[in-house]
Design a protein around this motif. Structure first.
Motif, PDB file in Angstrom:
ATOM      1  N   ALA A  27      30.320  47.916  42.993  1.00  0.00           N
ATOM      2  CA  ALA A  27      29.644  47.616  41.978  1.00  0.00           C
ATOM      3  C   ALA A  27      30.647  46.874  41.486  1.00  0.00           C
ATOM      4  CB  ALA A  27      29.533  48.692  40.706  1.00  0.00           C
ATOM      5  N   MET A  28      31.575  46.563  41.187  1.00  0.00           N
ATOM      6  CA  MET A  28      33.532  45.892  41.417  1.00  0.00           C
ATOM      7  C   MET A  28      32.855  44.650  41.512  1.00  0.00           C
ATOM      8  SD  MET A  28      36.932  48.466  40.827  1.00  0.00           S
ATOM      9  CE  MET A  28      37.199  47.150  40.129  1.00  0.00           C
ATOM     10  N   MET A  29      32.323  44.845  42.624  1.00  0.00           N
ATOM     11  CA  MET A  29      32.338  43.461  44.356  1.00  0.00           C
ATOM     12  C   MET A  29      31.085  42.071  43.617  1.00  0.00           C
ATOM     13  SD  MET A  29      34.817  43.084  46.125  1.00  0.00           S
ATOM     14  CE  MET A  29      34.290  41.676  46.982  1.00  0.00           C
ATOM     15  N   ARG A  30      30.379  42.670  42.553  1.00  0.00           N
ATOM     16  CA  ARG A  30      29.370  41.744  42.345  1.00  0.00           C
ATOM     17  C   ARG A  30      29.893  41.248  40.885  1.00  0.00           C
ATOM     18  NH1 ARG A  30      26.265  46.978  43.292  1.00  0.00           N
ATOM     19  NH2 ARG A  30      26.257  47.812  40.974  1.00  0.00           N
ATOM     20  N   PHE A  31      30.743  41.708  40.110  1.00  0.00           N
ATOM     21  CA  PHE A  31      31.790  40.985  39.177  1.00  0.00           C
ATOM     22  C   PHE A  31      32.640  39.826  40.144  1.00  0.00           C
ATOM     23  CE2 PHE A  31      30.140  44.214  36.711  1.00  0.00           C
ATOM     24  CZ  PHE A  31      30.282  43.966  35.627  1.00  0.00           C
ATOM     25  N   TYR A  32      32.701  39.773  41.574  1.00  0.00           N
ATOM     26  CA  TYR A  32      33.490  38.607  41.764  1.00  0.00           C
ATOM     27  C   TYR A  32      33.414  37.074  41.530  1.00  0.00           C
ATOM     28  CZ  TYR A  32      37.038  36.660  45.822  1.00  0.00           C
ATOM     29  OH  TYR A  32      37.647  35.868  46.143  1.00  0.00           O
ATOM     30  N   ASP A  33      32.231  36.640  42.093  1.00  0.00           N
ATOM     31  CA  ASP A  33      30.875  35.661  41.472  1.00  0.00           C
ATOM     32  C   ASP A  33      31.701  34.711  40.251  1.00  0.00           C
ATOM     33  OD1 ASP A  33      31.522  34.957  44.519  1.00  0.00           O
ATOM     34  OD2 ASP A  33      29.333  35.890  44.405  1.00  0.00           O
ATOM     35  N   LYS A  34      31.332  35.838  39.517  1.00  0.00           N
ATOM     36  CA  LYS A  34      31.319  35.561  37.881  1.00  0.00           C
ATOM     37  C   LYS A  34      32.686  34.710  37.592  1.00  0.00           C
ATOM     38  CE  LYS A  34      27.893  39.424  37.183  1.00  0.00           C
ATOM     39  NZ  LYS A  34      27.175  40.535  36.311  1.00  0.00           N
ATOM     40  N   VAL A  67      37.814  47.985  47.025  1.00  0.00           N
ATOM     41  CA  VAL A  67      38.269  46.560  46.491  1.00  0.00           C
ATOM     42  C   VAL A  67      38.877  45.435  46.662  1.00  0.00           C
ATOM     43  CG1 VAL A  67      37.941  45.344  44.645  1.00  0.00           C
ATOM     44  CG2 VAL A  67      37.100  46.885  44.794  1.00  0.00           C
ATOM     45  N   LEU A  68      40.633  45.894  46.689  1.00  0.00           N
ATOM     46  CA  LEU A  68      41.259  45.007  47.253  1.00  0.00           C
ATOM     47  C   LEU A  68      41.227  44.099  48.842  1.00  0.00           C
ATOM     48  CD1 LEU A  68      44.305  46.611  45.184  1.00  0.00           C
ATOM     49  CD2 LEU A  68      43.468  43.942  44.509  1.00  0.00           C
ATOM     50  N   GLN A  69      41.126  45.331  49.481  1.00  0.00           N
ATOM     51  CA  GLN A  69      40.842  45.064  50.956  1.00  0.00           C
ATOM     52  C   GLN A  69      39.907  44.202  51.675  1.00  0.00           C
ATOM     53  OE1 GLN A  69      42.273  47.592  54.086  1.00  0.00           O
ATOM     54  NE2 GLN A  69      43.088  49.317  52.945  1.00  0.00           N
ATOM     55  N   THR A  70      38.565  44.796  50.669  1.00  0.00           N
ATOM     56  CA  THR A  70      37.095  44.064  50.865  1.00  0.00           C
ATOM     57  C   THR A  70      37.568  42.849  49.967  1.00  0.00           C
ATOM     58  OG1 THR A  70      36.129  45.928  50.661  1.00  0.00           O
ATOM     59  CG2 THR A  70      34.873  44.404  50.596  1.00  0.00           C
ATOM     60  N   SER A  71      37.964  41.876  49.231  1.00  0.00           N
ATOM     61  CA  SER A  71      38.100  41.323  48.529  1.00  0.00           C
ATOM     62  C   SER A  71      39.050  39.955  49.994  1.00  0.00           C
ATOM     63  CB  SER A  71      38.412  41.244  47.379  1.00  0.00           C
ATOM     64  OG  SER A  71      39.050  39.444  47.170  1.00  0.00           O
ATOM     65  N   LYS A  72      40.206  40.996  49.868  1.00  0.00           N
ATOM     66  CA  LYS A  72      41.324  40.174  50.731  1.00  0.00           C
ATOM     67  C   LYS A  72      40.303  39.838  52.434  1.00  0.00           C
ATOM     68  CE  LYS A  72      45.239  38.575  52.370  1.00  0.00           C
ATOM     69  NZ  LYS A  72      45.804  37.528  51.540  1.00  0.00           N
ATOM     70  N   ASN A  74      36.809  39.212  53.168  1.00  0.00           N
ATOM     71  CA  ASN A  74      35.486  38.323  52.947  1.00  0.00           C
ATOM     72  C   ASN A  74      35.437  37.591  52.334  1.00  0.00           C
ATOM     73  OD1 ASN A  74      34.746  40.376  55.073  1.00  0.00           O
ATOM     74  ND2 ASN A  74      34.238  41.852  53.841  1.00  0.00           N
ATOM     75  N   ARG A  75      36.103  37.635  51.215  1.00  0.00           N
ATOM     76  CA  ARG A  75      35.609  37.027  49.939  1.00  0.00           C
ATOM     77  C   ARG A  75      36.927  36.030  49.626  1.00  0.00           C
ATOM     78  NH1 ARG A  75      31.179  38.909  46.799  1.00  0.00           N
ATOM     79  NH2 ARG A  75      31.354  36.827  46.411  1.00  0.00           N
ATOM     80  N   GLY A  76      38.115  36.112  49.027  1.00  0.00           N
ATOM     81  CA  GLY A  76      39.118  35.496  48.489  1.00  0.00           C
ATOM     82  C   GLY A  76      40.062  36.279  47.657  1.00  0.00           C
ATOM     83  N   ASN A  77      41.286  36.047  46.788  1.00  0.00           N
ATOM     84  CA  ASN A  77      42.303  36.284  46.261  1.00  0.00           C
ATOM     85  C   ASN A  77      41.660  36.722  44.915  1.00  0.00           C
ATOM     86  OD1 ASN A  77      43.605  36.130  48.538  1.00  0.00           O
ATOM     87  ND2 ASN A  77      44.363  34.774  47.715  1.00  0.00           N
ATOM     88  N   ASP A 114      51.040  46.597  55.821  1.00  0.00           N
ATOM     89  CA  ASP A 114      50.508  46.716  56.617  1.00  0.00           C
ATOM     90  C   ASP A 114      49.767  45.918  57.139  1.00  0.00           C
ATOM     91  OD1 ASP A 114      52.871  49.065  57.077  1.00  0.00           O
ATOM     92  OD2 ASP A 114      51.732  50.808  56.849  1.00  0.00           O
ATOM     93  N   ARG A 115      48.668  45.719  56.455  1.00  0.00           N
ATOM     94  CA  ARG A 115      47.793  45.441  56.452  1.00  0.00           C
ATOM     95  C   ARG A 115      47.907  43.955  55.733  1.00  0.00           C
ATOM     96  NH1 ARG A 115      42.355  49.520  56.374  1.00  0.00           N
ATOM     97  NH2 ARG A 115      43.459  50.990  57.994  1.00  0.00           N
ATOM     98  N   ARG A 116      48.668  43.374  55.022  1.00  0.00           N
ATOM     99  CA  ARG A 116      49.177  42.813  54.061  1.00  0.00           C
ATOM    100  C   ARG A 116      48.226  41.989  53.696  1.00  0.00           C
ATOM    101  NH1 ARG A 116      52.600  43.879  57.525  1.00  0.00           N
ATOM    102  NH2 ARG A 116      53.578  41.556  59.195  1.00  0.00           N
ATOM    103  N   VAL A 117      47.629  42.551  52.410  1.00  0.00           N
ATOM    104  CA  VAL A 117      47.062  43.007  51.368  1.00  0.00           C
ATOM    105  C   VAL A 117      47.572  41.709  50.440  1.00  0.00           C
ATOM    106  CG1 VAL A 117      45.619  43.859  49.763  1.00  0.00           C
ATOM    107  CG2 VAL A 117      45.645  45.101  52.216  1.00  0.00           C
ATOM    108  N   PHE A 118      48.593  42.716  50.446  1.00  0.00           N
ATOM    109  CA  PHE A 118      50.044  41.791  49.280  1.00  0.00           C
ATOM    110  C   PHE A 118      50.823  41.920  50.189  1.00  0.00           C
ATOM    111  CE2 PHE A 118      47.457  44.576  46.257  1.00  0.00           C
ATOM    112  CZ  PHE A 118      47.338  43.987  44.988  1.00  0.00           C
ATOM    113  N   SER A 119      51.976  41.458  49.407  1.00  0.00           N
ATOM    114  CA  SER A 119      53.059  40.503  50.104  1.00  0.00           C
ATOM    115  C   SER A 119      54.118  41.624  50.250  1.00  0.00           C
ATOM    116  CB  SER A 119      53.891  39.283  49.199  1.00  0.00           C
ATOM    117  OG  SER A 119      54.357  39.967  48.234  1.00  0.00           O
ATOM    118  N   MET A 120      54.883  42.143  51.555  1.00  0.00           N
ATOM    119  CA  MET A 120      56.074  42.889  51.231  1.00  0.00           C
ATOM    120  C   MET A 120      56.934  43.115  49.900  1.00  0.00           C
ATOM    121  SD  MET A 120      54.782  44.588  53.844  1.00  0.00           S
ATOM    122  CE  MET A 120      56.484  45.358  53.519  1.00  0.00           C
ATOM    123  N   ARG A 121      56.847  41.971  49.128  1.00  0.00           N
ATOM    124  CA  ARG A 121      57.947  41.706  47.657  1.00  0.00           C
ATOM    125  C   ARG A 121      57.439  42.758  47.165  1.00  0.00           C
ATOM    126  NH1 ARG A 121      60.884  35.952  45.545  1.00  0.00           N
ATOM    127  NH2 ARG A 121      61.632  37.694  42.925  1.00  0.00           N
TER     128      ARG A 121
END
Length: 432
Positions: A27-34, A67-72, A74-77, A114-121
């Motif tokens: 449901a949250m990912m449906r807002f990505y392209d808006k 949502v964060l891992q799927t967006s990173k 398959n879709r974008g940032n 570990d999965r590089r979703v965000f920077s280590m910093r």
């Protein structure tokens, strides 16, 4: 129902089951392209988190993780950019509500690293903000001495209105958020306690012994100890970073909301309780007088509780203001870097303006040269085609000429206008 309301309804139904978490994340990912959809979805997620039950905090974190891992992946940032300013304070909110989930929250944050979703910093900054909740800690501040939270009592029933204000040292003279010391402060509190002073005549329960009341310890309303008072050793200051700066201002916003809530409770006191000349109480007898007495006592407890809350808000605000002063030099350095970048861009723009003078001439010469080269290619192709056609015509004429010449044993036939072989009478006819 709007899209935001639909999303809020889905998030409110989130539980620990995998289908519920996946449904909320979709449901949250449906807002990505808006346009602005990711920011609106994160805002709804945060609102639901703040009003959710204790058992929903961890499932909502798992929704954000999905949502964060799927967006990173398959879709974008877009969701990463929308979550990053509020994620640190939201995780602290979750750990502050339930200390038993601190390690689970930290495990999710480590997975992002570990999965590089965000920077280590960024991950290390978030983990640093959760360190204070480890080992059973339930808040950022330790409980202060009890005497510091007790509001002053009026000396007599005819006492003048009590003016309660928070006094700090000279650091507040240049308040970063409340203006100069001559003007009104954010946390100035005026309470008319004349009508409430009658409740003071009730004998206080003994501090110790059989009739002593059991005191409740409140971590949420406990103010932070002032610097210089006896208390636990203060933590090491946080590193200066953009995320910590945003968290600082978010904490200030939360304190303002808490302060306004306390003011709302105090303003909800009936005016008749504060009117010294009210004669309604003279007509009360029996149970009505007892009920009125109970209401007045409850109102007095509410005032004391909100007084402690506002004192805590004032002390925390003071500490946040002192913390904000550390960012002044840091922000100046960032502004200086921006000024250097702007100066570099101005110089580059001047160089481009100087180059643009001869740019038009160079462009015209280039276009002219390209046109000439194109015309030469067209002429060369036409010449080659004419030569090929001429060569083909000569070959055909040569073939025709060779066929038109008389060969031995041939004679010209005027009727057919061609050479034909003479009939040889010695050859046998095929009919014979």
């Amino acid at each position: 129902m709007s899209d935001a309301a639909d999303l809020r309804a889905i998030l409110n139904q989130t539980d620990t089951s995998a289908p519920a978490i996946q449904s909320s994340s979709r449901a949250m990912m449906r807002f990505y392209d808006k346009a602005g959809g990711a920011t609106m979805a994160v805002s709804e997620w945060r609102s639901v988190l703040q009003t959710s039950s204790l058992s929903q905090s961890l499932p909502l974190l798992y929704v954000a993780n999905e949502v964060l891992q799927t967006s990173k992946r398959n879709r974008g940032n877009r969701f990463l950019e929308a979550f990053s300013p509020v994620l640190g304070s939201c995780l602290q909110f979750i750990c502050g509500r339930d200390g038993s989930v601190v390690e689970k929250v930290r495990r999710v944050v480590k997975i992002w690293g570990d999965r590089r979703v965000f920077s280590m910093r960024y991950v290390m900054d978030v983990l640093g903000g959760l360190d204070s909740f480890r080992g059973g800690a339930m808040g950022m501040a330790a409980a202060p001495p009890k005497a510091a939270t007790t509001p002053p009592k009026p000396t007599s029933p005819s006492a003048s209105p009590v003016r309660s204000s928070v006094t700090t040292n000279s650091d507040d003279e240049d308040d970063l958020f409340g203006g100069s010391s001559d003007g009104p402060k954010l946390l100035d509190i005026n309470i008319d306690a004349t009508a409430l002073s009658a409740a003071q005549s009730k004998p206080n329960p003994p501090e110790f012994g059989a009739g002593a009341k059991r005191r409740r310890s409140s971590t949420a309303n406990s103010p932070v100890p002032l610097s210089g008072s006896t208390g636990p050793i203060s933590k090491k200051p946080k590193a200066l970073s953009g995320q910590n700066f945003l968290d600082l201002f978010q904490s200030i916003v939360n304190l303002d909301e808490k302060y306004k809530s306390s003011i709302g409770v105090i303003e909800s006191i009936p005016p008749s309780y504060l009117d010294e000349g009210s004669t309604d109480i003279d007509d009360l007898v029996g149970d009505e007088l007892t009920d009125m007495y109970k209401k007045v006592c409850q109102t007095q407890r509410n005032v004391r509780r909100e007084h402690r809350t506002m004192y805590s808000v004032a002390v925390q605000r003071r500490d946040l203001e002192k913390e904000a002063k550390r960012y002044v030099s840091w922000l100046k350095n960032l502004a200086k870097v921006d000024d250097d970048d702007i100066e570099f861009c101005d110089k580059l723009e001047k160089k481009l303006d100087a180059i643009s003078v001869c740019h038009e001439e160079a462009k015209s010469a280039r276009d002219k040269r390209r046109a000439e080269e194109s015309q030469k290619r067209v002429d060369a192709e036409a010449t080659a085609q004419r030569e090929a056609e001429e060569e083909e015509r000569r070959r055909i004429l040569d073939d025709a000429k060779m066929e038109a010449e008389a060969k031995p044993g041939m004679m010209w036939n005027r009727e057919l206008r061609e050479y034909q072989y003479l009939h040889d009478p010695t050859e046998e006819s095929w009919r014979d």
